[in-house]
Design an enzyme around this catalytic site. Sequence first.
Site, PDB file in Angstrom:
ATOM      1  N   ASP A  63       0.890  -1.160   0.000  1.00 58.41           N
ATOM      2  CA  ASP A  63       0.000   0.000   0.000  1.00 58.41           C
ATOM      3  C   ASP A  63       0.926   1.208   0.000  1.00 58.41           C
ATOM      4  OD1 ASP A  63      -1.500   2.217   0.780  1.00 58.41           O
ATOM      5  OD2 ASP A  63      -2.795   1.053   2.120  1.00 58.41           O
ATOM      6  N   SER A 142      -4.075  14.257 -12.678  1.00 59.98           N
ATOM      7  CA  SER A 142      -5.432  14.231 -13.246  1.00 59.98           C
ATOM      8  C   SER A 142      -5.744  15.614 -13.798  1.00 59.98           C
ATOM      9  CB  SER A 142      -6.444  13.889 -12.146  1.00 59.98           C
ATOM     10  OG  SER A 142      -7.757  14.235 -12.549  1.00 59.98           O
ATOM     11  N   TYR A 155      -9.913  14.691  -4.154  1.00 61.80           N
ATOM     12  CA  TYR A 155      -9.164  14.081  -5.271  1.00 61.80           C
ATOM     13  C   TYR A 155      -8.406  15.155  -6.058  1.00 61.80           C
ATOM     14  CZ  TYR A 155      -8.435  11.366  -9.571  1.00 61.80           C
ATOM     15  OH  TYR A 155      -7.883  10.734 -10.671  1.00 61.80           O
ATOM     16  N   LYS A 159      -4.301  15.678  -6.412  1.00 61.40           N
ATOM     17  CA  LYS A 159      -3.638  15.636  -7.723  1.00 61.40           C
ATOM     18  C   LYS A 159      -2.964  16.973  -8.040  1.00 61.40           C
ATOM     19  CE  LYS A 159      -4.794  11.403  -8.961  1.00 61.40           C
ATOM     20  NZ  LYS A 159      -3.774  10.375  -9.207  1.00 61.40           N
TER      21      LYS A 159
HETATM   22  P1  NAP Z   1      -7.037   1.720 -12.040  1.00 66.21           P
HETATM   23  O1  NAP Z   1      -7.302   0.869 -13.223  1.00 66.21           O
HETATM   24  O2  NAP Z   1      -7.967   1.652 -10.876  1.00 66.21           O
HETATM   25  O3  NAP Z   1      -5.538   1.451 -11.528  1.00 66.21           O
HETATM   26  C1  NAP Z   1      -5.055   1.962 -10.308  1.00 66.21           C
HETATM   27  C2  NAP Z   1      -4.268   0.873  -9.605  1.00 66.21           C
HETATM   28  O4  NAP Z   1      -3.732   1.432  -8.378  1.00 66.21           O
HETATM   29  C3  NAP Z   1      -5.136  -0.322  -9.190  1.00 66.21           C
HETATM   30  O5  NAP Z   1      -4.469  -1.546  -9.454  1.00 66.21           O
HETATM   31  C4  NAP Z   1      -5.284  -0.127  -7.688  1.00 66.21           C
HETATM   32  O6  NAP Z   1      -5.482  -1.326  -6.957  1.00 66.21           O
HETATM   33  C5  NAP Z   1      -3.938   0.475  -7.349  1.00 66.21           C
HETATM   34  N1  NAP Z   1      -3.953   1.122  -6.036  1.00 66.21           N
HETATM   35  C6  NAP Z   1      -4.965   1.804  -5.452  1.00 66.21           C
HETATM   36  N2  NAP Z   1      -4.608   2.198  -4.225  1.00 66.21           N
HETATM   37  C7  NAP Z   1      -3.356   1.755  -4.017  1.00 66.21           C
HETATM   38  C8  NAP Z   1      -2.461   1.821  -2.912  1.00 66.21           C
HETATM   39  N3  NAP Z   1      -2.815   2.440  -1.784  1.00 66.21           N
HETATM   40  N4  NAP Z   1      -1.249   1.243  -3.022  1.00 66.21           N
HETATM   41  C9  NAP Z   1      -0.888   0.601  -4.162  1.00 66.21           C
HETATM   42  N5  NAP Z   1      -1.695   0.499  -5.244  1.00 66.21           N
HETATM   43  C10 NAP Z   1      -2.929   1.062  -5.170  1.00 66.21           C
HETATM   44  O7  NAP Z   1      -7.017   3.250 -12.453  1.00 66.21           O
HETATM   45  P2  NAP Z   1      -6.406   4.064 -13.696  1.00 66.21           P
HETATM   46  O8  NAP Z   1      -7.537   4.739 -14.350  1.00 66.21           O
HETATM   47  O9  NAP Z   1      -5.419   3.285 -14.462  1.00 66.21           O
HETATM   48  O10 NAP Z   1      -5.685   5.204 -12.849  1.00 66.21           O
HETATM   49  C11 NAP Z   1      -4.281   5.382 -12.808  1.00 66.21           C
HETATM   50  C12 NAP Z   1      -4.007   6.788 -12.290  1.00 66.21           C
HETATM   51  O11 NAP Z   1      -4.567   7.742 -13.210  1.00 66.21           O
HETATM   52  C13 NAP Z   1      -4.673   7.080 -10.943  1.00 66.21           C
HETATM   53  O12 NAP Z   1      -3.762   7.788 -10.130  1.00 66.21           O
HETATM   54  C14 NAP Z   1      -5.865   7.940 -11.309  1.00 66.21           C
HETATM   55  O13 NAP Z   1      -6.214   8.817 -10.264  1.00 66.21           O
HETATM   56  C15 NAP Z   1      -5.358   8.676 -12.521  1.00 66.21           C
HETATM   57  N6  NAP Z   1      -6.394   9.190 -13.430  1.00 66.21           N
HETATM   58  C16 NAP Z   1      -7.183   8.360 -14.162  1.00 66.21           C
HETATM   59  C17 NAP Z   1      -8.086   8.898 -15.077  1.00 66.21           C
HETATM   60  C18 NAP Z   1      -8.935   8.050 -15.985  1.00 66.21           C
HETATM   61  O14 NAP Z   1      -9.597   8.616 -16.863  1.00 66.21           O
HETATM   62  N7  NAP Z   1      -8.936   6.738 -15.861  1.00 66.21           N
HETATM   63  C19 NAP Z   1      -8.226  10.282 -15.194  1.00 66.21           C
HETATM   64  C20 NAP Z   1      -7.435  11.083 -14.408  1.00 66.21           C
HETATM   65  C21 NAP Z   1      -6.506  10.528 -13.543  1.00 66.21           C
HETATM   66  P3  NAP Z   1      -7.002  -1.826  -6.645  1.00 66.21           P
HETATM   67  O15 NAP Z   1      -7.651  -2.005  -7.981  1.00 66.21           O
HETATM   68  O16 NAP Z   1      -6.783  -3.102  -5.897  1.00 66.21           O
HETATM   69  O17 NAP Z   1      -7.639  -0.741  -5.836  1.00 66.21           O
END
Ligand code: NAP
Length: 251
Positions: A63, A142, A155, A159
């Site tokens: 974590d 983000s 959030y 960010k």
């Molecule tokens: P995702 O598919 O949910 O991937 C995030 C990963 O981080 C998941 O495997 C999650 O594990 C893991 N995680 C969460 N909390 C954690 C912790 N405390 N320690 C270690 N690992 C942890 O999301 P994503 O969309 O690829 O997001 C990646 C990044 O981009 C994030 O920081 C998100 O805020 C940012 N973001 C995404 C978007 C979008 O459009 N998707 C837009 C803006 C920003 P679990 O699944 O087990 O929780």
Amino acid sequence: MSSPTGRVAVVTGGASGMGEATCHELGRRGHAVAVLDLDEGAAQRVVDALRADGVTALAVAADVSDHAAVTGAFAKVRSELGPVHVLVTSAGVVGWCPSVDLTPEAWQRVIDVNLTGTFFCAQAALPDMIEAGWGRIVMISSSSAQRGSPGMAHYAASKGALISLTKSLAREYGPIGITVNNIPPSGIETPMQHHGQATGNLPPNEQMAASIPLGHLGTGDDIAAAVGFLCSEQAGFITGQTLGVNGGSVM
Ligand code: NAP
């Protein structure tokens, strides 16, 4: 199997979404890849796929908000793969709640994972980069950091702070050859985005696409391509920058 570049990359949140795509991009670019995530089984699934492609890879469960767990995870990477010269922080959690109803616990968890967890990982990786006089850090923030987001104050604040953290570390460690950059994504199809849609907090794809100048959502590979470049030799004169990968949503 040793890495052709001799460089070891740690990708936090590497078991899902854009982190997973980044693991594959960095593997294709010749790095050994440590997939760091909460769920060791999920990280191992990505490691198995990387190894099937001939990439040296290791699963590490931690974590990122737990300082001792992060220290232990980086020690494991160092002892099994070698010093860490590339760090991509994609681990993150999202939340939606009107600001007046946000509990201290909900506020704190988002700040702990997104901001403090990113800092802990950078702090754990920096000594190896300092020793090498070379390093690449890319933080995933983000677009909410750039334009604000109603119902997501915790959030967006977490960010936004990552952009300040990026600039501070870029100034602090630039003189010794370490670059630090930031990618604020928007509208990327990942499990996190699907969760937001399933819970009614994000609109369906067609509605999201209509608000994006390029007219469609992005993928983890779109983010990974930019990360791969920022982690390369060729990006050596780019630091402290915020590179939107968002289809033109923020200009
Ligand atoms: P995702 O598919 O949910 O991937 C995030 C990963 O981080 C998941 O495997 C999650 O594990 C893991 N995680 C969460 N909390 C954690 C912790 N405390 N320690 C270690 N690992 C942890 O999301 P994503 O969309 O690829 O997001 C990646 C990044 O981009 C994030 O920081 C998100 O805020 C940012 N973001 C995404 C978007 C979008 O459009 N998707 C837009 C803006 C920003 P679990 O699944 O087990 O929780």
